[in-house]
Design a protein around this motif. Structure first.
Motif, PDB file in Angstrom:
ATOM      1  N   GLY A 112       0.538  -0.870   0.004  1.00 46.46           N
ATOM      2  CA  GLY A 112       0.124  -0.099   0.022  1.00 46.46           C
ATOM      3  C   GLY A 112       1.063   1.412  -0.208  1.00 46.46           C
ATOM      4  O   GLY A 112      -0.198   1.921  -0.373  1.00 46.46           O
ATOM      5  N   GLU A 113       1.512   1.443   0.215  1.00 48.56           N
ATOM      6  CA  GLU A 113       2.663   2.062  -0.018  1.00 48.56           C
ATOM      7  C   GLU A 113       3.179   2.877  -0.681  1.00 48.56           C
ATOM      8  O   GLU A 113       3.904   1.748  -2.011  1.00 48.56           O
ATOM      9  CB  GLU A 113       4.000   2.006   0.756  1.00 48.56           C
ATOM     10  CG  GLU A 113       4.867   3.321   1.412  1.00 48.56           C
ATOM     11  CD  GLU A 113       5.895   3.030   3.001  1.00 48.56           C
ATOM     12  OE1 GLU A 113       5.625   2.764   3.894  1.00 48.56           O
ATOM     13  OE2 GLU A 113       6.935   3.164   2.881  1.00 48.56           O
ATOM     14  N   ASN A 114       3.573   3.893  -0.954  1.00 48.85           N
ATOM     15  CA  ASN A 114       3.740   4.388  -2.371  1.00 48.85           C
ATOM     16  C   ASN A 114       5.488   4.943  -1.946  1.00 48.85           C
ATOM     17  O   ASN A 114       6.102   4.679  -1.358  1.00 48.85           O
ATOM     18  CB  ASN A 114       3.492   5.830  -2.785  1.00 48.85           C
ATOM     19  CG  ASN A 114       1.870   6.533  -2.572  1.00 48.85           C
ATOM     20  OD1 ASN A 114       1.430   5.413  -3.426  1.00 48.85           O
ATOM     21  ND2 ASN A 114       1.277   7.120  -2.185  1.00 48.85           N
ATOM     22  N   LEU A 115       6.286   4.142  -3.280  1.00 48.87           N
ATOM     23  CA  LEU A 115       8.127   4.335  -3.116  1.00 48.87           C
ATOM     24  C   LEU A 115       8.141   5.111  -4.652  1.00 48.87           C
ATOM     25  O   LEU A 115       7.385   4.624  -5.404  1.00 48.87           O
ATOM     26  CB  LEU A 115       8.240   3.479  -2.681  1.00 48.87           C
ATOM     27  CG  LEU A 115       8.003   2.011  -4.003  1.00 48.87           C
ATOM     28  CD1 LEU A 115       9.159   2.469  -5.168  1.00 48.87           C
ATOM     29  CD2 LEU A 115       6.976   0.795  -3.456  1.00 48.87           C
ATOM     30  N   LEU A 136       9.100   0.690 -18.670  1.00 49.55           N
ATOM     31  CA  LEU A 136       8.445   2.757 -19.197  1.00 49.55           C
ATOM     32  C   LEU A 136       9.731   2.772 -20.448  1.00 49.55           C
ATOM     33  O   LEU A 136      11.101   2.814 -19.621  1.00 49.55           O
ATOM     34  CB  LEU A 136       8.981   3.196 -18.476  1.00 49.55           C
ATOM     35  CG  LEU A 136       7.199   3.479 -17.411  1.00 49.55           C
ATOM     36  CD1 LEU A 136       7.383   3.843 -16.122  1.00 49.55           C
ATOM     37  CD2 LEU A 136       6.004   4.290 -17.891  1.00 49.55           C
ATOM     38  N   LEU A 137       9.367   3.646 -21.009  1.00 50.56           N
ATOM     39  CA  LEU A 137      10.936   4.591 -22.086  1.00 50.56           C
ATOM     40  C   LEU A 137      10.668   6.027 -22.159  1.00 50.56           C
ATOM     41  O   LEU A 137       9.444   5.698 -22.954  1.00 50.56           O
ATOM     42  CB  LEU A 137      10.863   3.887 -23.111  1.00 50.56           C
ATOM     43  CG  LEU A 137      12.315   3.877 -23.990  1.00 50.56           C
ATOM     44  CD1 LEU A 137      12.343   3.193 -25.219  1.00 50.56           C
ATOM     45  CD2 LEU A 137      11.668   5.244 -25.100  1.00 50.56           C
ATOM     46  N   ILE A 138      11.585   6.557 -21.513  1.00 48.55           N
ATOM     47  CA  ILE A 138      11.426   8.201 -21.513  1.00 48.55           C
ATOM     48  C   ILE A 138      12.554   8.661 -23.095  1.00 48.55           C
ATOM     49  O   ILE A 138      13.917   8.389 -22.302  1.00 48.55           O
ATOM     50  CB  ILE A 138      11.974   8.972 -20.427  1.00 48.55           C
ATOM     51  CG1 ILE A 138      10.849   7.800 -19.304  1.00 48.55           C
ATOM     52  CG2 ILE A 138      11.337  10.350 -19.903  1.00 48.55           C
ATOM     53  CD1 ILE A 138      11.227   8.771 -17.650  1.00 48.55           C
ATOM     54  N   ARG A 161      -0.214   2.293 -12.388  1.00 47.85           N
ATOM     55  CA  ARG A 161       0.769   3.151 -11.106  1.00 47.85           C
ATOM     56  C   ARG A 161       1.760   3.515 -11.262  1.00 47.85           C
ATOM     57  O   ARG A 161       2.469   4.078 -10.336  1.00 47.85           O
ATOM     58  CB  ARG A 161       0.462   1.686  -9.563  1.00 47.85           C
ATOM     59  CG  ARG A 161      -1.060   1.574  -9.901  1.00 47.85           C
ATOM     60  CD  ARG A 161      -0.829   0.685  -8.599  1.00 47.85           C
ATOM     61  NE  ARG A 161      -0.134  -1.413  -8.770  1.00 47.85           N
ATOM     62  CZ  ARG A 161       0.740  -1.387  -8.416  1.00 47.85           C
ATOM     63  NH1 ARG A 161       1.138  -0.585  -7.996  1.00 47.85           N
ATOM     64  NH2 ARG A 161       0.786  -2.524  -9.601  1.00 47.85           N
ATOM     65  N   LEU A 162       2.426   3.153 -12.394  1.00 45.70           N
ATOM     66  CA  LEU A 162       3.867   3.430 -12.812  1.00 45.70           C
ATOM     67  C   LEU A 162       3.842   5.220 -13.293  1.00 45.70           C
ATOM     68  O   LEU A 162       3.486   5.346 -14.528  1.00 45.70           O
ATOM     69  CB  LEU A 162       5.227   2.593 -13.445  1.00 45.70           C
ATOM     70  CG  LEU A 162       4.435   1.219 -12.446  1.00 45.70           C
ATOM     71  CD1 LEU A 162       5.456   0.447 -14.391  1.00 45.70           C
ATOM     72  CD2 LEU A 162       4.683   0.538 -11.456  1.00 45.70           C
ATOM     73  N   ASN A 163       5.257   5.475 -12.380  1.00 46.68           N
ATOM     74  CA  ASN A 163       5.261   7.083 -13.374  1.00 46.68           C
ATOM     75  C   ASN A 163       6.826   7.326 -13.044  1.00 46.68           C
ATOM     76  O   ASN A 163       7.280   7.163 -12.499  1.00 46.68           O
ATOM     77  CB  ASN A 163       4.314   8.210 -12.873  1.00 46.68           C
ATOM     78  CG  ASN A 163       5.168   9.385 -12.887  1.00 46.68           C
ATOM     79  OD1 ASN A 163       5.932   9.735 -12.837  1.00 46.68           O
ATOM     80  ND2 ASN A 163       4.096  10.171 -13.702  1.00 46.68           N
ATOM     81  N   TYR A 176       8.202   5.992 -10.377  1.00 45.18           N
ATOM     82  CA  TYR A 176       7.389   6.087  -9.039  1.00 45.18           C
ATOM     83  C   TYR A 176       6.598   4.756  -8.786  1.00 45.18           C
ATOM     84  O   TYR A 176       5.592   4.777  -9.714  1.00 45.18           O
ATOM     85  CB  TYR A 176       6.222   7.388  -8.709  1.00 45.18           C
ATOM     86  CG  TYR A 176       5.302   7.910  -7.620  1.00 45.18           C
ATOM     87  CD1 TYR A 176       4.534   7.793  -8.214  1.00 45.18           C
ATOM     88  CD2 TYR A 176       5.429   7.954  -6.555  1.00 45.18           C
ATOM     89  CE1 TYR A 176       3.324   7.712  -7.360  1.00 45.18           C
ATOM     90  CE2 TYR A 176       4.765   8.459  -5.715  1.00 45.18           C
ATOM     91  CZ  TYR A 176       3.669   8.015  -6.173  1.00 45.18           C
ATOM     92  OH  TYR A 176       2.677   8.433  -5.267  1.00 45.18           O
ATOM     93  N   ILE A 177       6.322   4.601  -7.501  1.00 45.54           N
ATOM     94  CA  ILE A 177       4.841   3.354  -7.593  1.00 45.54           C
ATOM     95  C   ILE A 177       4.125   3.071  -6.827  1.00 45.54           C
ATOM     96  O   ILE A 177       4.358   3.510  -5.799  1.00 45.54           O
ATOM     97  CB  ILE A 177       6.271   1.910  -7.637  1.00 45.54           C
ATOM     98  CG1 ILE A 177       7.011   1.711  -8.570  1.00 45.54           C
ATOM     99  CG2 ILE A 177       4.770   0.594  -7.864  1.00 45.54           C
ATOM    100  CD1 ILE A 177       7.953   0.459  -8.154  1.00 45.54           C
TER     101      ILE A 177
END
Lengths: 114, 113
Positions: free
Chosen positions: B16-19, B48-50, B61-63, B76-77
């Motif tokens: 449940g934690e954001n990390l 992810l590819l930036i 949920r990924l950034n 960021y998850i």
């Protein structure tokens, strides 16, 4: 299903006995590459191929050979394996004409050289 | 020579934690940066590819963010789940040698119940 297939998954061999690890992709990708993964060192590139008959060295090519006679296949050859080539090997592929397309990996080959 | 560093090497968080996972690189002349997930006994899966011209990318949920000038990227998850437990790796490709990726050594994430 789009995938990169490596064989075998596990291989135990003895020093000096030639071996080949196969890699095949069914996505019509132009670019293929081999990596080895070692604890504390991360993934390091061995060889890569931009297209059929076009290959080039990565960071750690010593002791390895590759060939790209067909677009879908990119085998890794160890002519005379040594214990320091014990590692986890990955093959990967992507669309070369778009370097901003993601890299697809096989499930790996764990090689032990005694 | 490009060097990619991921700190911490391991991280344990309750469900449940954001990390946030960190990735830093020494040469800012990159073409793109990718985040991968690696499960035990499996290959790497691209998350992810930036591209170098982008600041962030999102998938579920990924950034992932990218700050080229400071040589940093973060993953960021949100609302972590036990299924997120895996090793996360980042990799950069250099301008002019986009065929060559340099990987970090990864962050091993464990999400506990």
């Amino acid at each position: 299903e789009a995938q990169v297939t490596q064989n075998p998954r596990y291989l135990i061999t003895v020093t000096g006995k030639k071996l080949t690890v196969t890699c095949s992709q069914n996505m019509n990708h132009e670019y293929m590459s081999w990596y080895r993964q070692d604890p504390g060192l991360g993934l390091r590139q061995i060889y890569y191929s931009m297209n059929v008959e076009v290959t080039d060295k990565g960071d750690v090519p010593e002791g390895y050979k590759v060939s790209r006679k067909e677009k879908r296949n990119f085998p890794l050859i160890l002519e005379s394996p040594s214990p320091n080539q014990t590692s986890l090997y990955f093959c990967a592929s992507s669309f070369r004409r778009d370097w901003n397309s993601p890299l697809h990996f096989g499930n790996g080959t764990r090689l032990t050289v005694t | 020579k490009q060097e990619v560093t991921q700190i911490p090497a391991a991280l344990s968080v309750p469900e449940g934690e954001n990390l946030v996972l960190n990735c830093s690189f020494t040469d800012s002349a990159i073409y793109n940066l990718q985040w991968f997930r690696q499960d035990p006994g499996k290959g790497l899966t691209s998350l992810l590819l930036i591209q170098s011209s982008q600041r962030e990318q999102t998938s579920g949920r990924l950034n992932a963010s990218l700050d080229k000038s400071s040589g940093r990227s973060t993953l960021y998850i949100a609302a972590s789940q036990p299924g997120d437990s895996a090793t996360y790796l980042c990799a950069v490709s250099q301008t002019g040698t986009a065929s060559k990726l340099t990987f970090g050594t990864g962050t091993r994430l464990q999400v506990t119940l």
